[in-house]
Design a protein around this motif. Structure first.
Motif, mmCIF file in Angstrom:
data_model
loop_
_atom_site.group_PDB
_atom_site.id
_atom_site.type_symbol
_atom_site.label_atom_id
_atom_site.label_comp_id
_atom_site.label_asym_id
_atom_site.label_seq_id
_atom_site.Cartn_x
_atom_site.Cartn_y
_atom_site.Cartn_z
ATOM 1 N N GLY A 111 0.677 -1.135 -0.165
ATOM 2 C CA GLY A 111 -0.072 0.039 -0.084
ATOM 3 C C GLY A 111 0.684 1.084 -0.020
ATOM 4 O O GLY A 111 1.863 1.447 -0.901
ATOM 5 N N ASP A 112 0.555 2.230 0.915
ATOM 6 C CA ASP A 112 1.444 3.426 1.147
ATOM 7 C C ASP A 112 2.657 3.315 1.481
ATOM 8 O O ASP A 112 2.978 2.046 2.170
ATOM 9 N N ARG A 130 -0.640 -5.240 2.836
ATOM 10 C CA ARG A 130 -1.918 -6.003 2.958
ATOM 11 C C ARG A 130 -1.793 -7.525 2.527
ATOM 12 O O ARG A 130 -1.579 -7.834 1.256
ATOM 13 N N THR A 225 -4.079 -6.087 7.599
ATOM 14 C CA THR A 225 -3.380 -4.791 7.339
ATOM 15 C C THR A 225 -2.002 -4.789 8.379
ATOM 16 O O THR A 225 -2.238 -4.798 9.484
#
Length: 328
Positions: A111-112, A130, A225
């Motif tokens: 993700g980020d 993730r 997450t």
């Protein structure tokens, strides 16, 4: 003869009456026997059913009793898993590549990602991973072993009730939309059609909102997450020997000499403007001002009682030897 006939006639009538009474008594007794027989049959059937129920309830029996003792299938649990890790590693880019590889191998994605440097020029990277819920524990253990674990926090939130509630509401909302559409197909008045169209739009919007919430819950429960923070290990400085040697003294003297030259250069730089102005003023004095000043006359020799002081005569010029044959 007439008398005998009159006597014999009542006998058949009496016999018929007795026969009817006997038949009536026989019918009553038969009905009573039938009722008693039916009651006995009912009692026997009840006893047979009770015995069958006891047989089914007994250990090893079959039937409805065994079905009642069978384990009830529970609905699947839906859990949102999140974790946060801070790991100190020697090489941050290498550790980040390893984390990315393990996440992709588990079927997840990155993700980020944010990379910064602190005041001591140490690299710091924060990345969101993730991963599938079934691979969550394995990936988390691998990330913890990548270096020195500084901080760890994990959280699990059970949202099974929310998932079941949303699914039930979606089913009801779909049925409601189908009923409104069926009513629209049968509507003949324009006012009814307009009203049903407004109601259909409202219910479809509610259905879409429920579907979006279901998708969000499904994504958060199917993929865990993990927020990973990688920091660079600080470099330890070697301890120096306290006893100075010749090289240390030479280095210290050289540093002092360089420092002195640096300060002299600073002082010269500060005095240079003033020195330039002073030199310019002296040049003007010698070239311009001084030649225009009147020259002073020499003072007369001082007189005494004997007379004036003799003045110094100039020294006679030294005679050079004449060459032979030279004339005066």
């Amino acid at each position: 003869m007439r008398t005998r006939r009159s006597v014999r006639r009542p006998v058949p009538a009496l016999a018929a009456l007795l026969l009817a009474a006997a038949l009536a008594l026989t019918g009553c007794s038969g009905a009573g026997d039938d009722a008693a027989g039916s009651k006995a049959a009912d009692r026997g059937l009840a006893q047979d059913q009770g015995a069958a129920g006891a047989k089914e309830a007994a250990p090893g029996g079959t039937g409805s009793g065994s079905r009642a003792t069978a384990p009830v299938k529970l609905p699947a649990q839906h859990i949102i898993r999140t974790a946060s890790l801070t790991v100190q590693v020697e090489d941050v880019p290498k550790a980040l590549d390893e984390a990315r590889t393990s996440t992709e191998n588990a079927g997840g994605y990155i993700g980020d990602e944010t990379t910064t440097r602190d005041a001591e020029d140490r690299e710091r990277t924060r990345v969101v991973l993730r991963v599938p819920a079934e691979k969550y524990d394995a990936v988390l253990s691998g990330l913890e072993g990548a270096g020195k674990l500084l901080d760890r926090s994990a959280k699990a939130e059970d949202v099974t009730d929310q998932v079941v509630d949303v699914e039930s509401r979606i089913t009801s909302q779909r049925a409601s939309v189908a009923r409104i559409r069926a009513l629209m197909d049968r509507a003949t008045k324009l006012g009814d059609v307009v009203t049903l169209e407004g109601e259909l739009s409202t219910r479809q919007a509610d259905l879409e909102a429920l579907l979006a919430r279901q998708k969000s819950l499904r994504d958060r429960t199917s993929l865990a997450t993990i927020t990973l923070t990688l920091t660079e290990t600080p470099v330890e400085k070697e301890a120096k020997d306290d006893d100075p040697g010749f090289v240390d003294a030479l280095a210290g003297g050289w540093n002092a000499f360089v420092t002195m030259l640096r300060w002299l250069a600073v002082v010269c730089g500060a005095v240079l403007p003033f020195a330039a102005v002073a030199a310019l003023l002296a040049l003007l004095w010698l070239r311009v001002v001084r030649p225009r000043l009147p020259r002073r006359s020499r003072p007369a020799p001082a007189a005494t009682a004997v007379g004036p002081l003799p003045t110094a005569r100039p020294a006679p010029e030294a005679t050079q030897p004449r060459a032979p044959g030279e004339r005066d």
